[in-house]
Design a protein around this motif. Structure first.
Motif, PDB file in Angstrom:
ATOM      1  N   GLY A  52      70.823 109.966  28.365  1.00 55.18           N
ATOM      2  CA  GLY A  52      69.728 110.523  29.138  1.00 55.18           C
ATOM      3  C   GLY A  52      68.839 111.441  28.301  1.00 55.18           C
ATOM      4  O   GLY A  52      69.149 111.776  27.153  1.00 55.18           O
ATOM      5  N   THR A  53      67.723 111.830  28.886  1.00 54.92           N
ATOM      6  CA  THR A  53      66.789 112.720  28.189  1.00 54.92           C
ATOM      7  C   THR A  53      66.024 113.567  29.196  1.00 54.92           C
ATOM      8  O   THR A  53      65.869 113.178  30.365  1.00 54.92           O
ATOM      9  N   GLU A  54      65.531 114.729  28.729  1.00 54.77           N
ATOM     10  CA  GLU A  54      64.640 115.571  29.521  1.00 54.77           C
ATOM     11  C   GLU A  54      63.257 115.634  28.880  1.00 54.77           C
ATOM     12  O   GLU A  54      62.433 116.472  29.254  1.00 54.77           O
ATOM     13  N   ALA A  55      63.015 114.756  27.918  1.00 51.41           N
ATOM     14  CA  ALA A  55      61.709 114.716  27.262  1.00 51.41           C
ATOM     15  C   ALA A  55      60.652 114.155  28.217  1.00 51.41           C
ATOM     16  O   ALA A  55      60.969 113.583  29.265  1.00 51.41           O
ATOM     17  N   ASN A  56      59.370 114.322  27.865  1.00 47.09           N
ATOM     18  CA  ASN A  56      58.260 113.802  28.663  1.00 47.09           C
ATOM     19  C   ASN A  56      57.946 112.373  28.235  1.00 47.09           C
ATOM     20  O   ASN A  56      57.636 112.114  27.072  1.00 47.09           O
ATOM     21  N   GLU A  89      47.462  89.429  34.523  1.00 47.79           N
ATOM     22  CA  GLU A  89      48.796  89.106  33.998  1.00 47.79           C
ATOM     23  C   GLU A  89      49.187  90.135  32.926  1.00 47.79           C
ATOM     24  O   GLU A  89      48.463  90.335  31.951  1.00 47.79           O
ATOM     25  N   LEU A  90      50.343  90.804  33.136  1.00 57.19           N
ATOM     26  CA  LEU A  90      50.791  91.816  32.189  1.00 57.19           C
ATOM     27  C   LEU A  90      51.284  91.162  30.905  1.00 57.19           C
ATOM     28  O   LEU A  90      51.960  90.126  30.930  1.00 57.19           O
ATOM     29  N   LYS A  91      50.928  91.791  29.784  1.00 59.62           N
ATOM     30  CA  LYS A  91      51.273  91.236  28.478  1.00 59.62           C
ATOM     31  C   LYS A  91      52.271  92.084  27.701  1.00 59.62           C
ATOM     32  O   LYS A  91      53.186  91.551  27.079  1.00 59.62           O
ATOM     33  N   SER A  92      52.074  93.399  27.727  1.00 58.48           N
ATOM     34  CA  SER A  92      52.933  94.247  26.895  1.00 58.48           C
ATOM     35  C   SER A  92      53.042  95.637  27.493  1.00 58.48           C
ATOM     36  O   SER A  92      52.269  96.024  28.365  1.00 58.48           O
ATOM     37  N   LEU A  93      54.011  96.368  26.988  1.00 62.01           N
ATOM     38  CA  LEU A  93      54.256  97.736  27.423  1.00 62.01           C
ATOM     39  C   LEU A  93      54.614  98.571  26.202  1.00 62.01           C
ATOM     40  O   LEU A  93      55.469  98.175  25.396  1.00 62.01           O
ATOM     41  N   ARG A  94      53.934  99.725  26.085  1.00 62.10           N
ATOM     42  CA  ARG A  94      54.343 100.714  25.087  1.00 62.10           C
ATOM     43  C   ARG A  94      54.936 101.901  25.838  1.00 62.10           C
ATOM     44  O   ARG A  94      54.289 102.475  26.716  1.00 62.10           O
ATOM     45  N   ILE A  95      56.164 102.285  25.476  1.00 57.90           N
ATOM     46  CA  ILE A  95      56.835 103.387  26.144  1.00 57.90           C
ATOM     47  C   ILE A  95      57.476 104.283  25.093  1.00 57.90           C
ATOM     48  O   ILE A  95      57.940 103.803  24.046  1.00 57.90           O
ATOM     49  N   GLY A  96      57.446 105.580  25.357  1.00 57.11           N
ATOM     50  CA  GLY A  96      58.023 106.536  24.413  1.00 57.11           C
ATOM     51  C   GLY A  96      58.137 107.904  25.039  1.00 57.11           C
ATOM     52  O   GLY A  96      57.879 108.098  26.227  1.00 57.11           O
ATOM     53  N   HIS A  97      58.527 108.881  24.231  1.00 59.15           N
ATOM     54  CA  HIS A  97      58.638 110.259  24.725  1.00 59.15           C
ATOM     55  C   HIS A  97      58.224 111.218  23.619  1.00 59.15           C
ATOM     56  O   HIS A  97      58.041 110.828  22.450  1.00 59.15           O
ATOM     57  N   ASP A  98      58.093 112.513  23.973  1.00 59.29           N
ATOM     58  CA  ASP A  98      57.582 113.511  23.027  1.00 59.29           C
ATOM     59  C   ASP A  98      58.672 114.270  22.280  1.00 59.29           C
ATOM     60  O   ASP A  98      58.384 115.229  21.570  1.00 59.29           O
ATOM     61  N   ASN A  99      59.929 113.864  22.466  1.00 55.56           N
ATOM     62  CA  ASN A  99      61.063 114.431  21.716  1.00 55.56           C
ATOM     63  C   ASN A  99      61.271 115.916  22.011  1.00 55.56           C
ATOM     64  O   ASN A  99      61.809 116.649  21.178  1.00 55.56           O
ATOM     65  N   GLY A 142      62.774 119.143  24.500  1.00 54.32           N
ATOM     66  CA  GLY A 142      63.916 119.430  25.352  1.00 54.32           C
ATOM     67  C   GLY A 142      65.231 119.262  24.609  1.00 54.32           C
ATOM     68  O   GLY A 142      65.289 118.750  23.479  1.00 54.32           O
ATOM     69  N   PHE A 143      66.307 119.720  25.264  1.00 54.49           N
ATOM     70  CA  PHE A 143      67.638 119.649  24.649  1.00 54.49           C
ATOM     71  C   PHE A 143      68.167 118.219  24.719  1.00 54.49           C
ATOM     72  O   PHE A 143      68.157 117.585  25.766  1.00 54.49           O
ATOM     73  N   GLY A 144      68.649 117.714  23.593  1.00 57.00           N
ATOM     74  CA  GLY A 144      69.173 116.345  23.568  1.00 57.00           C
ATOM     75  C   GLY A 144      68.118 115.337  23.946  1.00 57.00           C
ATOM     76  O   GLY A 144      68.273 114.560  24.888  1.00 57.00           O
ATOM     77  N   ALA A 145      66.987 115.335  23.208  1.00 63.55           N
ATOM     78  CA  ALA A 145      65.842 114.507  23.579  1.00 63.55           C
ATOM     79  C   ALA A 145      66.068 113.017  23.346  1.00 63.55           C
ATOM     80  O   ALA A 145      65.390 112.192  23.954  1.00 63.55           O
ATOM     81  N   ALA A 146      66.976 112.649  22.458  1.00 63.15           N
ATOM     82  CA  ALA A 146      67.221 111.219  22.186  1.00 63.15           C
ATOM     83  C   ALA A 146      67.535 110.487  23.490  1.00 63.15           C
ATOM     84  O   ALA A 146      68.279 110.976  24.342  1.00 63.15           O
ATOM     85  N   TRP A 147      66.955 109.289  23.640  1.00 63.33           N
ATOM     86  CA  TRP A 147      67.019 108.573  24.922  1.00 63.33           C
ATOM     87  C   TRP A 147      67.422 107.116  24.671  1.00 63.33           C
ATOM     88  O   TRP A 147      66.807 106.431  23.848  1.00 63.33           O
ATOM     89  N   PHE A 148      68.443 106.670  25.432  1.00 67.15           N
ATOM     90  CA  PHE A 148      68.846 105.271  25.349  1.00 67.15           C
ATOM     91  C   PHE A 148      68.175 104.523  26.494  1.00 67.15           C
ATOM     92  O   PHE A 148      68.586 104.595  27.648  1.00 67.15           O
ATOM     93  N   LEU A 149      67.074 103.818  26.165  1.00 63.56           N
ATOM     94  CA  LEU A 149      66.303 103.075  27.160  1.00 63.56           C
ATOM     95  C   LEU A 149      66.869 101.666  27.281  1.00 63.56           C
ATOM     96  O   LEU A 149      66.904 100.908  26.302  1.00 63.56           O
ATOM     97  N   LEU A 162      60.120 107.179  18.222  1.00 67.05           N
ATOM     98  CA  LEU A 162      59.966 107.794  19.537  1.00 67.05           C
ATOM     99  C   LEU A 162      59.273 106.885  20.543  1.00 67.05           C
ATOM    100  O   LEU A 162      59.233 107.208  21.723  1.00 67.05           O
ATOM    101  N   SER A 163      58.733 105.761  20.113  1.00 64.96           N
ATOM    102  CA  SER A 163      58.095 104.825  21.036  1.00 64.96           C
ATOM    103  C   SER A 163      58.348 103.410  20.559  1.00 64.96           C
ATOM    104  O   SER A 163      58.674 103.168  19.388  1.00 64.96           O
ATOM    105  N   VAL A 164      58.151 102.453  21.473  1.00 62.95           N
ATOM    106  CA  VAL A 164      58.394 101.053  21.149  1.00 62.95           C
ATOM    107  C   VAL A 164      57.426 100.193  21.945  1.00 62.95           C
ATOM    108  O   VAL A 164      57.047 100.530  23.068  1.00 62.95           O
ATOM    109  N   ASP A 165      56.981  99.082  21.350  1.00 61.64           N
ATOM    110  CA  ASP A 165      56.140  98.088  22.020  1.00 61.64           C
ATOM    111  C   ASP A 165      57.013  96.918  22.447  1.00 61.64           C
ATOM    112  O   ASP A 165      57.712  96.315  21.615  1.00 61.64           O
ATOM    113  N   LEU A 166      56.942  96.585  23.745  1.00 62.04           N
ATOM    114  CA  LEU A 166      57.779  95.522  24.294  1.00 62.04           C
ATOM    115  C   LEU A 166      56.900  94.459  24.932  1.00 62.04           C
ATOM    116  O   LEU A 166      55.907  94.780  25.591  1.00 62.04           O
TER     117      LEU A 166
END
Length: 491
Positions: free
Chosen positions: A308-312, A352-362, A364-371, A396-400
């Motif tokens: 989990g994460t508390e990052a934005n 029609e949706l093609k792609s998604l970019r999602i990430g966080h700002d790192n 907060g405590f324990g910002a690493a996030w398993f998406l 911190l972000s990925v294109d899917l």
């Protein structure tokens, strides 16, 4: 006071029947005034000391001394009064000079003020004359316009038009979309065939440019700019909610010529990209309200220790017809391991949706996030964006890419029971930290420390441990060891 007179025959003093009043006495003389005639007379000479009775003489002498003291005191007071008068006269003279100077300055100031007022009056009279001339000119122009209406039927705006004031009607259409309105100051620049206008600020009411609004404004230009070729519209990015979704703009001149400009876009800052003003060109057809689509966003956090994460979190959804960019408010409890966060976002139809970019700002405590994955739904349609990995420092972000079928983003977590048997040999036990790696057909467990609260790995004992790791499939081997020896055992 009693008075006396001297009788020469008897050489003696007797009461004065002539009613003389004694006013002064000395060793030689006595002066008095006749109350009947009012004439001063030297009544007695050189006889006072000789003929007065001793008692009367002493009395007169005392009175004389008293009078002399009074006279001396009066003389002193007269001197003091003279000195005071002289001093007061000097001060009064200075005060008088100061007052005269102030009066002179005040008079000069009054004269200057009068001169300034006369100059201002002259300017006003001059301006009054100019205004009267302009008024006559405008009346003449209005008369000519009325004559043209009688002859032609309407006023045509062209290069030959002689009208000196041109009115335009500006109509703005704000999108009926969540947070589509703006409280920034909106402006427009009209570009015509014969010139352009200065920036014209449109809003004068806090109720303008609200979600779904159609707002009408009047703009007066000093000269003819000809037929409209394009416009620039934007805002100053001020206020609490400056972002503005503009559907379109309609521009109409005084003879009902209309130019429509379709926008269907946000006017705002995109990170470092300034899109607070846009350039639009005339289009055919009426301005049609943009279709708003509600997209359901499901964000799944993977089942991993510390996942989990508390990052934005932020995301950018890209479709055939547009892009939706959104910073997602972090839930109060954050994004928890193995949980799904669901939210709804409104946007113009992205197609029609093609792609998604999602990430966080790192942050907060324990910002690493398993998406694990993101699922986006709109009506019966659904798009799946699978990841199954960590978003952490360095990435911190990925294109899917979108897909229409769900799948396994990461292997499920499985519990494995590991039993370790220590042999019956002298010194066979160990106090080192023991680890194990389990290998399977699907994956491996990584280094797993074997420890419990008990005193493990003693001679001739069996220790049992529970390990949670991904589903490894059919096991193929293990690797076991400890941190203080080089010897490894492979089974």
């Amino acid at each position: 006071m009693r008075t006396f007179k001297y009788e020469a025959a008897t050489k003696a003093w007797t009461p004065d029947t002539a009613k003389f009043c004694l006013i002064s006495a000395s060793a030689d003389d006595v002066w008095g005034i006749d109350e009947k005639s009012g004439i001063w007379r030297k009544k007695i000479q050189n006889r006072l000391n000789d003929a007065l009775p001793e008692q009367l003489r002493l009395q007169l002498e005392a009175e004389r001394k008293l009078l002399q003291g009074v006279i001396e005191k009066l003389n002193e007071e007269i001197k003091e009064l003279k000195a005071l008068l002289l001093s007061s006269d000097g001060k009064n003279q200075g005060l008088l000079q100061q007052l005269q100077k102030q009066l002179q300055n005040s008079e000069e100031a009054r004269i200057r003020e009068k001169q300034d007022l006369e100059k201002a009056l002259q300017v006003l009279r001059s301006q009054e004359g100019e205004l009267r001339q302009r008024e006559e000119t405008i009346k003449q122009l209005l008369f000519e316009i009325e004559e043209q209406k009688k002859n032609v039927g309407q006023v045509v705006v062209s290069e030959k038009t002689n009208v000196t004031d041109f009115s335009w009607e500006i109509v703005t259409f704000t999108g009926n979309i969540c947070a589509g309105g703006t409280d920034a100051k909106v402006f427009i620049v009209l570009y015509g065939k014969d010139g352009k206008s200065e920036p014209q600020f449109l809003s004068k009411s806090p109720y303008d440019f609200r979600k779904g609004n159609k707002d009408v404004f009047k703009v007066h230009l000093p000269s003819n700019i000809g037929p409209i070729e394009k416009i620039v519209i934007g805002h100053d990015n001020t206020g609490l909610s400056p972002d503005w979704y503009l559907e379109g703009v309609s521009v109409r001149n005084s003879v009902d010529d209309v130019w429509n400009f379709k926008a269907g876009t946000w006017i705002r800052l995109y990170g470092d990209i300034d899109q607070t003003q846009i350039e639009l060109f005339p289009t055919s057809g009426e301005i049609v309200e943009t279709t708003i689509i509600a997209y359901q966003i499901n964000i799944v956090t993977g089942d991993r220790l510390g996942g989990g994460t508390e990052a934005n979190v932020s995301l950018v959804i890209t479709g055939e017809k547009g892009t939706l960019e959104k910073d997602i408010p972090t839930p109060k409890t954050g994004y928890r391991r193995g949980e799904t966060i669901t939210l709804v976002l409104e946007s113009p139809d992205l197609g029609e949706l093609k792609s998604l970019r999602i990430g966080h700002d790192n942050k907060g405590f324990g910002a690493a996030w398993f998406l694990e994955k993101v699922i986006i739904k709109s009506g019966p349609q659904a798009w799946y964006f699978l990841y199954g990995n960590w978003l952490e420092e360095g990435r911190l972000s990925v294109d899917l890419n979108a897909r229409h079928d769900d799948g396994t983003a990461s292997l499920p977590i499985t519990k494995y029971i590991v039993s370790v048997i220590t042999g019956d040999r002298r010194g066979a036990g160990s106090d080192a930290n023991v680890f194990i790696v389990i290998y399977g057909e699907n994956d491996n467990s990584g280094d797993q420390i074997l420890e419990t609260k008990a005193n493990n790995f003693e001679r001739n004992s069996t220790d049992v441990f529970s390990i949670e790791t991904v589903e490894l499939g059919k096991l193929t081997k293990i690797r076991i060891g400890h941190d203080n020896k080089l010897s490894l055992i492979h089974i």
